[in-house]
Every structure is written in C-alpha cells, then in structure tokens.
Design a protein around this motif. Structure first.
Motif, PDB file in Angstrom:
ATOM      1  N   ALA A  40       0.751  -1.012   0.458  1.00 38.65           N
ATOM      2  CA  ALA A  40       0.017   0.222   0.338  1.00 38.65           C
ATOM      3  C   ALA A  40       0.874   0.743  -0.322  1.00 38.65           C
ATOM      4  CB  ALA A  40      -1.371  -0.260   1.079  1.00 38.65           C
ATOM      5  N   ASP A  41       2.185   1.177   0.781  1.00 37.47           N
ATOM      6  CA  ASP A  41       3.172   2.180   0.737  1.00 37.47           C
ATOM      7  C   ASP A  41       3.482   2.641  -0.382  1.00 37.47           C
ATOM      8  OD1 ASP A  41       2.210   2.920   3.576  1.00 37.47           O
ATOM      9  OD2 ASP A  41       3.826   1.606   4.162  1.00 37.47           O
ATOM     10  N   CYS A  42       3.756   1.902  -1.212  1.00 35.07           N
ATOM     11  CA  CYS A  42       4.733   1.721  -2.803  1.00 35.07           C
ATOM     12  C   CYS A  42       2.881   2.539  -3.635  1.00 35.07           C
ATOM     13  CB  CYS A  42       4.503   0.626  -3.171  1.00 35.07           C
ATOM     14  SG  CYS A  42       6.143  -0.501  -2.651  1.00 35.07           S
ATOM     15  N   CYS A  43       2.355   2.445  -3.698  1.00 36.01           N
ATOM     16  CA  CYS A  43       0.866   3.332  -4.392  1.00 36.01           C
ATOM     17  C   CYS A  43       0.694   4.634  -3.560  1.00 36.01           C
ATOM     18  CB  CYS A  43      -0.528   2.127  -4.193  1.00 36.01           C
ATOM     19  SG  CYS A  43       0.475   0.753  -4.638  1.00 36.01           S
ATOM     20  N   ASP A  44       0.686   5.267  -5.397  1.00 38.94           N
ATOM     21  CA  ASP A  44       0.440   7.356  -5.368  1.00 38.94           C
ATOM     22  C   ASP A  44      -0.996   6.900  -4.213  1.00 38.94           C
ATOM     23  OD1 ASP A  44       3.036   6.820  -5.554  1.00 38.94           O
ATOM     24  OD2 ASP A  44       2.262   7.741  -7.759  1.00 38.94           O
ATOM     25  N   GLY A 135       1.618   2.915 -11.586  1.00 41.76           N
ATOM     26  CA  GLY A 135       0.968   1.694  -9.915  1.00 41.76           C
ATOM     27  C   GLY A 135       1.716   0.411 -10.651  1.00 41.76           C
ATOM     28  N   VAL A 136       1.597  -0.175  -9.548  1.00 44.75           N
ATOM     29  CA  VAL A 136       2.909  -1.370  -9.097  1.00 44.75           C
ATOM     30  C   VAL A 136       2.518  -2.738  -9.275  1.00 44.75           C
ATOM     31  CG1 VAL A 136       3.503  -2.103  -6.944  1.00 44.75           C
ATOM     32  CG2 VAL A 136       3.133   0.723  -7.187  1.00 44.75           C
ATOM     33  N   LEU A 137       3.031  -3.404  -9.900  1.00 41.50           N
ATOM     34  CA  LEU A 137       2.752  -5.128  -9.783  1.00 41.50           C
ATOM     35  C   LEU A 137       3.620  -5.629  -8.756  1.00 41.50           C
ATOM     36  CD1 LEU A 137       1.990  -7.624 -11.784  1.00 41.50           C
ATOM     37  CD2 LEU A 137       3.507  -6.804 -13.332  1.00 41.50           C
ATOM     38  N   ALA A 138       2.676  -6.648  -7.949  1.00 39.28           N
ATOM     39  CA  ALA A 138       4.066  -6.901  -7.092  1.00 39.28           C
ATOM     40  C   ALA A 138       3.526  -9.014  -7.057  1.00 39.28           C
ATOM     41  CB  ALA A 138       3.656  -6.734  -5.496  1.00 39.28           C
ATOM     42  N   ALA A 139       4.403  -9.401  -7.132  1.00 37.89           N
ATOM     43  CA  ALA A 139       4.097 -11.148  -7.811  1.00 37.89           C
ATOM     44  C   ALA A 139       4.910 -11.662  -6.838  1.00 37.89           C
ATOM     45  CB  ALA A 139       4.507 -11.607  -8.996  1.00 37.89           C
ATOM     46  N   TRP A 140       4.101 -12.669  -5.878  1.00 37.66           N
ATOM     47  CA  TRP A 140       5.152 -13.874  -4.989  1.00 37.66           C
ATOM     48  C   TRP A 140       4.560 -15.393  -4.682  1.00 37.66           C
ATOM     49  CZ3 TRP A 140       1.645  -9.896  -3.214  1.00 37.66           C
ATOM     50  CH2 TRP A 140       1.104 -10.513  -2.440  1.00 37.66           C
ATOM     51  N   ALA A 188      12.904  -2.147  -4.693  1.00 40.90           N
ATOM     52  CA  ALA A 188      13.599  -2.393  -3.852  1.00 40.90           C
ATOM     53  C   ALA A 188      12.264  -2.749  -3.213  1.00 40.90           C
ATOM     54  CB  ALA A 188      14.474  -1.454  -3.544  1.00 40.90           C
ATOM     55  N   THR A 189      12.561  -4.322  -2.288  1.00 37.37           N
ATOM     56  CA  THR A 189      11.887  -5.374  -2.143  1.00 37.37           C
ATOM     57  C   THR A 189      12.561  -5.380  -0.313  1.00 37.37           C
ATOM     58  OG1 THR A 189      10.341  -6.036  -3.267  1.00 37.37           O
ATOM     59  CG2 THR A 189       9.746  -6.221  -1.269  1.00 37.37           C
ATOM     60  N   PRO A 190      11.629  -5.194   1.286  1.00 40.25           N
ATOM     61  CA  PRO A 190      12.346  -6.244   2.065  1.00 40.25           C
ATOM     62  C   PRO A 190      11.954  -6.790   2.110  1.00 40.25           C
ATOM     63  CG  PRO A 190      10.770  -4.494   3.149  1.00 40.25           C
ATOM     64  CD  PRO A 190      11.008  -4.672   0.870  1.00 40.25           C
ATOM     65  N   GLY A 191      12.775  -7.896   2.807  1.00 34.76           N
ATOM     66  CA  GLY A 191      11.819  -9.796   3.205  1.00 34.76           C
ATOM     67  C   GLY A 191      10.927 -10.070   3.990  1.00 34.76           C
TER      68      GLY A 191
END
Length: 257
Positions: A40-44, A135-140, A188-191
């Motif tokens: 959520a913090d990654c998104c404007d 906008g952000v794309l996140a995959a895990w 950049a992404t934390p663990g």
C-alpha cells in the motif's frame, strides 16, 4: 486470479486446484500483514486493487484493509465459490490474461503463488493496460516450508516422492521467480516470511493440497502423504508448531511512457 460479467476462461487455463478448492481454502497459510502495508505504501493512490488468480481470496481480503475497493479474479469457478466474502471485495471469474478491467484503472496488481501458471507475455501486456501510470505490480511465491530439521526432512521426502507429478512450472517457483523479469521499473523490496501455527493434522492437510499430491492421488488411487504421516505426527508431537515459508517477491512500477 470482469470478463463480460464472468465469462468462462479459454482452453489455455491450467487448472490444478479446482478439484480441491475447499481443502485449499481450509489449509493454505496466510500472508503477513506487513507485506500488504508495504505494498500500500508503494502506491500513490489506494482506490482500486486487482488480486489476480485470487484462489480462496486470502490476498484480496488483506488488500481490502488498505484499498477502497478490490477486484479479485480467478479463472476457476470452484475457487471463486470457496473464496472469503468481504464487503470491499468483488469476486469475478476471468483468466489473468483477459481481465476485462478498464484501461488505466488499477493502482496495484497482486499475484500470489500464481504467476508461474500464466502466459507471461500476455499477462504483462494486460498489466500494462490496466495499471495507472505509477501503478504497481507485485508477484510472490513460496516453496518448501521450515519447521525443524526432522520435520523438514520428512516434507522433503514427500516432495521428492511426487517429483514427477509436479507441473513443469513448479521449477519457476523453486528458482524463487529469479527467472522472471517484470517489464517495468523494479521496486526494492525487504524480505518477508509467511508463518502459521499448526498442529500435525493441519500440516498434513496442507501437504495434501499440493497439486502434485492431488495428481498422484488421481492417477494411482493412493494418498502419498500417508507414507510420511505417522512419522510426521511423531516428529511433530502434540500441540502446535510454528511453520515458516520465506517469500520470493518481485515488485515493479509502471513508468510514464
């Protein structure tokens, strides 16, 4: 993971989970709340999120704590039927590559433990189409869990025993998505670790949701988990144990053209 109000997916959909959607919903572990705060913090803006290949909806419900609205899609009607209800989540049947969502309407796309099943070129085109600028794309994804050396050895024994029953896409998970390049600007992404406190029976229930174990059962008529069940119960002991899954996460942002 609207297509004309819920059209059925095409023949390219690889469905490894519909036959055990209820068990999948009951035994799959939950993702850490810290991950969703970070996303959520990654998104404007936090107006609309799309949880693609939502499965039982566990990601969609957690996104709803941070976004005004969440659209959660999956190509499997059985998975959608077993998904968790939430007033801010709209569930729809649609393949990842043909969402039916409006152009430049989505602030965040999430893909939890599913990107390896997609036609990646077509999905990335779809993500570019529906994401707003910035906008952000996140995959895990996650592979084998960790409990202690004795339990971990038994889980690895099961994993190897059903090796030929895994779909080939499983190798992408084993590589921690390192072979996938998101066609946007990396973030950049934390663990993050996924954790659960489970009894031995819950652990056995989870192992039975593995797609390889389900395929083994269908093709041989035998439950492969039974081969390690007694030993796992002994190693586990009574009560609950903590289970950990390290998450392999890729996050990227859509830049201005």
């Amino acid at each position: 993971m609207p297509n004309g109000g819920g059209a059925t997916p095409g023949n390219d959909f690889k469905d490894h989970f519909s036959g055990h959607a209820a068990s999948y919903a009951a035994y799959r572990p939950g993702y850490p709340p810290e991950l969703f705060r970070f996303l959520a913090d990654c998104c404007d803006k936090r107006r609309l999120a799309w949880d693609c290949a939502t499965g039982n909806g566990q990601t969609a419900v957690l996104l709803a704590e941070h976004f005004d609205e969440v659209i959660a899609t999956d190509a499997s009607a059985a998975q959608i039927g077993a998904a968790r209800a939430h007033p801010k989540v709209s569930y729809r049947i649609a393949p990842a590559e043909r969402s039916g969502l409006d152009n430049r309407s989505i602030d965040l796309i999430t893909v939890a433990q599913a990107l390896h099943w997609f036609d990646l070129d077509r999905f990335f085109d779809e993500a570019e189409r529906v994401l707003v600028t910035g906008g952000v794309l996140a995959a895990w994804s996650y592979a084998l869990c960790r409990v202690d050396p004795e339990v971990d050895a038994l889980v690895l024994e099961l994993y190897r025993s059903v090796d030929r029953y895994w779909p080939p896409e499983r190798r992408i998970v084993e590589n921690g998505y390192r072979d996938i390049d998101l066609p946007m600007t990396p973030v950049a992404t934390p663990g993050f670790d996924m954790t659960a406190r489970w009894t031995a029976e819950a652990m056995l229930g989870y192992l039975r949701t593995w797609s390889a174990c389900q395929r083994y059962l269908r093709e041989t008529g035998a439950d492969p988990v039974e081969a390690i069940a007694a030993a796992l119960r002994t190693a586990w002991g009574s009560g609950e144990r903590e289970v950990h899954w390290p998450l392999a996460i890729r996050i990227a942002r859509k830049s201005p053209v």
